[in-house]
Design a protein around this motif. Structure first.
Motif, PDB file in Angstrom:
ATOM      1  N   ALA A  36     -13.324   6.537  11.228  1.00  0.00           N
ATOM      2  CA  ALA A  36     -12.096   7.106  11.781  1.00  0.00           C
ATOM      3  C   ALA A  36     -10.874   6.705  10.956  1.00  0.00           C
ATOM      4  CB  ALA A  36     -11.910   6.681  13.236  1.00  0.00           C
ATOM      5  N   LEU A  37     -10.960   5.549  10.303  1.00  0.00           N
ATOM      6  CA  LEU A  37      -9.879   5.083   9.425  1.00  0.00           C
ATOM      7  C   LEU A  37     -10.470   4.817   8.050  1.00  0.00           C
ATOM      8  CD1 LEU A  37      -8.058   2.522  11.751  1.00  0.00           C
ATOM      9  CD2 LEU A  37      -7.380   4.880  11.239  1.00  0.00           C
ATOM     10  N   GLN A  38      -9.862   5.436   7.044  1.00  0.00           N
ATOM     11  CA  GLN A  38     -10.284   5.211   5.672  1.00  0.00           C
ATOM     12  C   GLN A  38      -9.125   4.559   4.919  1.00  0.00           C
ATOM     13  OE1 GLN A  38     -12.719   8.507   4.016  1.00  0.00           O
ATOM     14  NE2 GLN A  38     -12.002   9.540   5.865  1.00  0.00           N
ATOM     15  N   PHE A  39      -9.461   3.705   3.980  1.00  0.00           N
ATOM     16  CA  PHE A  39      -8.461   2.935   3.260  1.00  0.00           C
ATOM     17  C   PHE A  39      -8.620   3.154   1.759  1.00  0.00           C
ATOM     18  CE2 PHE A  39      -9.217   1.077   7.301  1.00  0.00           C
ATOM     19  CZ  PHE A  39      -8.008   0.553   7.714  1.00  0.00           C
ATOM     20  N   ILE A  40      -7.486   3.325   1.096  1.00  0.00           N
ATOM     21  CA  ILE A  40      -7.460   3.442  -0.362  1.00  0.00           C
ATOM     22  C   ILE A  40      -6.583   2.316  -0.869  1.00  0.00           C
ATOM     23  CG2 ILE A  40      -6.810   4.875  -2.332  1.00  0.00           C
ATOM     24  CD1 ILE A  40      -6.855   7.237  -0.304  1.00  0.00           C
ATOM     25  N   VAL A  41      -7.121   1.513  -1.767  1.00  0.00           N
ATOM     26  CA  VAL A  41      -6.350   0.440  -2.382  1.00  0.00           C
ATOM     27  C   VAL A  41      -5.960   0.911  -3.783  1.00  0.00           C
ATOM     28  CG1 VAL A  41      -6.316  -1.981  -3.087  1.00  0.00           C
ATOM     29  CG2 VAL A  41      -7.653  -1.279  -1.069  1.00  0.00           C
ATOM     30  N   LYS A  42      -4.670   0.843  -4.050  1.00  0.00           N
ATOM     31  CA  LYS A  42      -4.128   1.291  -5.331  1.00  0.00           C
ATOM     32  C   LYS A  42      -3.379   0.117  -5.952  1.00  0.00           C
ATOM     33  CE  LYS A  42      -0.816   4.298  -5.079  1.00  0.00           C
ATOM     34  NZ  LYS A  42       0.503   4.217  -5.659  1.00  0.00           N
ATOM     35  N   GLU A  43      -3.729  -0.206  -7.185  1.00  0.00           N
ATOM     36  CA  GLU A  43      -3.041  -1.272  -7.907  1.00  0.00           C
ATOM     37  C   GLU A  43      -2.264  -0.644  -9.058  1.00  0.00           C
ATOM     38  OE1 GLU A  43      -5.747  -4.416  -8.944  1.00  0.00           O
ATOM     39  OE2 GLU A  43      -6.267  -4.756  -6.839  1.00  0.00           O
ATOM     40  N   THR A  44      -1.026  -1.084  -9.215  1.00  0.00           N
ATOM     41  CA  THR A  44      -0.142  -0.531 -10.234  1.00  0.00           C
ATOM     42  C   THR A  44       0.392  -1.659 -11.094  1.00  0.00           C
ATOM     43  OG1 THR A  44       0.509   1.229  -8.716  1.00  0.00           O
ATOM     44  CG2 THR A  44       1.958   0.836 -10.596  1.00  0.00           C
TER      45      THR A  44
END
Length: 155
Positions: free
Chosen positions: A120-128
């Motif tokens: 139901a909850l999806q997570f995207i981790v983005k590193e910059t």
């Protein structure tokens, strides 16, 4: 929106953004966040504190990627419906202070995807990584984006 984010996107490099940091914009940002330390909006105070010019206020670097003509195109490319996106978390690791006049580049990449609550909850981790034109490190930014999946289970 896709039912699940494909883990194959981990490691995907996203479009970089270059920005020349403008003193007027720094002053506006400092005012917008309620900053009261004069080094962020008064050149004389900044120089008295040992800066050549206005330093970048904390969290300003988060906005660099918003300079792209379509800053969320990468999310749409992953099949994410922006109506279901929430900002989950933001972290900053600073390596050096950026100042007005610096030319910086923000180079983001997806470093993780995972789900909770039965999808139901999806997570995207983005590193910059943010660097100056000469390649010197300014900061590393980590953001976590939460995607509500209306089709997912609700554990």
């Amino acid at each position: 929106m896709t039912a699940t984010l494909d883990p194959a996107v981990i490691g995907r490099q996203l479009p970089s953004t270059e920005l020349t940091i403008d003193a007027g914009r720094l002053k506006f940002f400092a005012k917008a966040i309620g900053e009261t330390n004069p080094i962020y909006f008064d050149e004389t105070a900044a120089q008295a504190a040992g800066h050549a010019t206005l330093p970048v206020p904390p969290t300003f670097l988060f906005a660099i990627e918003l300079e792209n003509p379509d800053p969320f195109a990468w999310a749409a490319d992953l099949g994410i419906d922006l109506r279901f996106v929430l900002h989950g978390e933001q972290r900053f690791t600073y390596h050096s202070v950026a100042h007005a006049g610096d030319v910086v580049t923000a180079a983001p990449r997806v470093t993780d995807v995972y789900s909770k609550k039965g999808g139901a909850l999806q997570f995207i981790v983005k590193e910059t990584t943010v660097t100056r034109a000469d390649g010197s490190a300014v900061a590393d930014l980590t953001s976590v984006i939460v995607v509500r999946n209306p089709g997912g289970a609700s554990a």
